[in-house]
Scaffold this active site. Structure first.
Site, mmCIF file in Angstrom:
data_model
loop_
_atom_site.group_PDB
_atom_site.id
_atom_site.type_symbol
_atom_site.label_atom_id
_atom_site.label_comp_id
_atom_site.label_asym_id
_atom_site.label_seq_id
_atom_site.Cartn_x
_atom_site.Cartn_y
_atom_site.Cartn_z
ATOM 1 N N GLU A 243 0.920 -1.038 0.026
ATOM 2 C CA GLU A 243 0.061 -0.023 0.249
ATOM 3 C C GLU A 243 0.734 1.157 0.226
ATOM 4 O O GLU A 243 1.278 1.737 1.164
ATOM 5 C CB GLU A 243 -0.937 -0.004 1.258
ATOM 6 C CG GLU A 243 -1.778 1.415 1.255
ATOM 7 C CD GLU A 243 -2.648 1.314 2.279
ATOM 8 O OE1 GLU A 243 -2.704 0.347 3.348
ATOM 9 O OE2 GLU A 243 -3.731 2.245 2.420
ATOM 10 N N LYS B 151 -2.504 -2.085 -3.041
ATOM 11 C CA LYS B 151 -3.357 -1.160 -2.621
ATOM 12 C C LYS B 151 -3.125 0.188 -2.851
ATOM 13 O O LYS B 151 -2.458 0.855 -1.862
ATOM 14 C CB LYS B 151 -3.663 -1.496 -1.283
ATOM 15 C CG LYS B 151 -4.650 -0.615 -0.662
ATOM 16 C CD LYS B 151 -5.071 -1.273 0.856
ATOM 17 C CE LYS B 151 -6.195 -0.215 1.670
ATOM 18 N NZ LYS B 151 -6.586 -0.911 2.896
HETATM 19 P P1 13P Z 1 -9.337 4.220 4.070
HETATM 20 O O1 13P Z 1 -10.159 3.521 2.937
HETATM 21 O O2 13P Z 1 -10.239 4.736 5.149
HETATM 22 O O3 13P Z 1 -8.511 5.182 3.445
HETATM 23 O O4 13P Z 1 -8.523 3.105 4.855
HETATM 24 C C1 13P Z 1 -7.717 1.975 4.191
HETATM 25 C C2 13P Z 1 -6.793 1.692 4.758
HETATM 26 O O5 13P Z 1 -6.716 0.603 4.838
HETATM 27 C C3 13P Z 1 -5.560 2.565 5.111
HETATM 28 O O6 13P Z 1 -4.586 1.667 5.190
#
Ligand code: 13P
Length: 345
Positions: free
Chosen positions: A184, A226
């Site tokens: 991510e 992500k």
């Molecule tokens: P949000 O969709 O609230 O941005 O959170 C996703 C997430 O896992 C952030 O690390």
């Protein structure tokens, strides 16, 4: 000449590929419910609930046991505390999740720290002892993990490479432990920047990330990416339409993400459910017009759970209604992952 991989290695890589693909299969996505103890307690306090271990447990159990959840959600990301907790009937969370048809994931980073020689930028930490923690998480039932790197729009090269390197070390340790890494790299939506600034930073960070993943030996077919959607900042004078978001997001992904990656699951970044789903639906529509090799789905946190948290607010009598709110949001997100924008009913 490199050695042929052992049979055990081949088998475990096959499992990783299947797990990474399954997290975005059949229009399903991932529910992010992995807020740290501090963040979760602050969110509970906002709706008047004390941030105790039991209240955090009750709230996560409400989310997980939402009737029909597995129709829309293939995996739920938990934090260390929840992964070790028992639901009210005495079942550990990962086993309860599995029984409900949902895979349990685990957030393994330990948050951000200031990056030296930068202007207030951060690098995500948590690599020390990670191999041992992953082995334990696997025993506890986690099939996938998450690590979040945080970038400001206009981030420096130093921040790209430090964060990409950490993501790659994390991802390699996960695959070695038989766990699928969610990778991510998040470019934040906060601020008044135009969509072009988000586009440039997202492109540079994805380049750095896949370069480091490759150098670390990570198999792209065994990861879930992500990313943020490419979008103007929340305070920008010109807000992005779903068509803008989709055009820029699909272009950046086509340019930067290897075809072997099976699943891309977007974070919501503070967007409402309605907005995040409208954008995801349009991303899928434009992606199918040009043809892309990956499945594009959701791994939303706030865009799925905020309504449920507000509706519940710690009242046992509100559990069913809160679950209905979560179900409605997950159902819309799943439709969006299939290119349909169902709006808010
Ligand atoms: P949000 O969709 O609230 O941005 O959170 C996703 C997430 O896992 C952030 O690390």
């Amino acid at each position: 000449m490199s050695e042929a991989p052992s049979q055990a290695y081949v088998v475990s890589m096959t499992n990783l590929h299947a797990t990474a693909a399954s997290l975005a299969a059949d229009g399903k996505g991932i529910l992010a419910a992995d807020e740290s103890i501090k963040t979760m307690s602050a969110r509970l306090a906002k709706v008047g609930v004390e941030g105790t271990e039991t209240n955090r447990r009750d709230y996560r159990e409400l989310l997980l046991t939402t009737p029909g959840l597995s129709q829309w959600v293939a995996g739920i990301i938990l934090c260390d505390e929840t992964l070790r907790q028992l639901t009210a009937d005495g079942t550990p969370f990962p086993q309860r999740a599995a029984a409900l048809g949902v895979q349990a994931g685990i957030k393994v980073d330990t948050g951000t720290t200031t990056l030296p020689f930068s202007d207030g930028e951060t690098v995500t930490q948590g690599l020390d002892g990670l191999a041992e923690r992953l082995a334990e998480y696997r025993e506890l039932g986690a099939t996938f993990a998450k690590w979040r790197a945080v970038l400001q729009p206009g981030a420096s090269d130093r921040a790209f490479w430090a964060n990409a390197h950490a993501l790659a070390r994390y991802a390699a340790l996960c695959q070695d432990a038989g766990i699928v890494p969610i990778v991510e790299p998040e470019v934040l939506m906060d601020g008044g920047h135009p969509i072009e600034a988000c586009q440039a930073t997202t492109a540079a960070m994805l380049s750095a990330t896949f370069s480091e993943l490759d150098r670390a030996g990570v198999d792209p077919a065994g990861v879930v990416l992500k990313p943020n959607m490419v979008i103007a900042g929340t305070a920008a004078s010109s807000q992005s339409t779903p068509k803008d978001v989709a055009r820029q997001t699909v272009a950046v992904l086509r340019d930067k993400v290897p075809a072997q990656v099976p699943s891309i699951a977007f974070l919501s970044g503070g967007q409402s459910n309605e907005r995040a789903c409208a954008n995801l639906a349009e991303i899928n529509r434009q992606a199918s017009q040009v043809g892309v090799p990956w499945r594009l789905t959701f791994s939303f946190g706030r865009a799925l759970v905020d309504d449920a948290l507000r509706t519940w607010a710690g009242q046992p009598g509100q559990v069913a209604q809160a679950q209905q709110a979560l179900a409605a949001n997950c159902s819309r997100a799943s439709a969006a992952a299939q290119g349909r924008d169902e709006g808010v009913v």
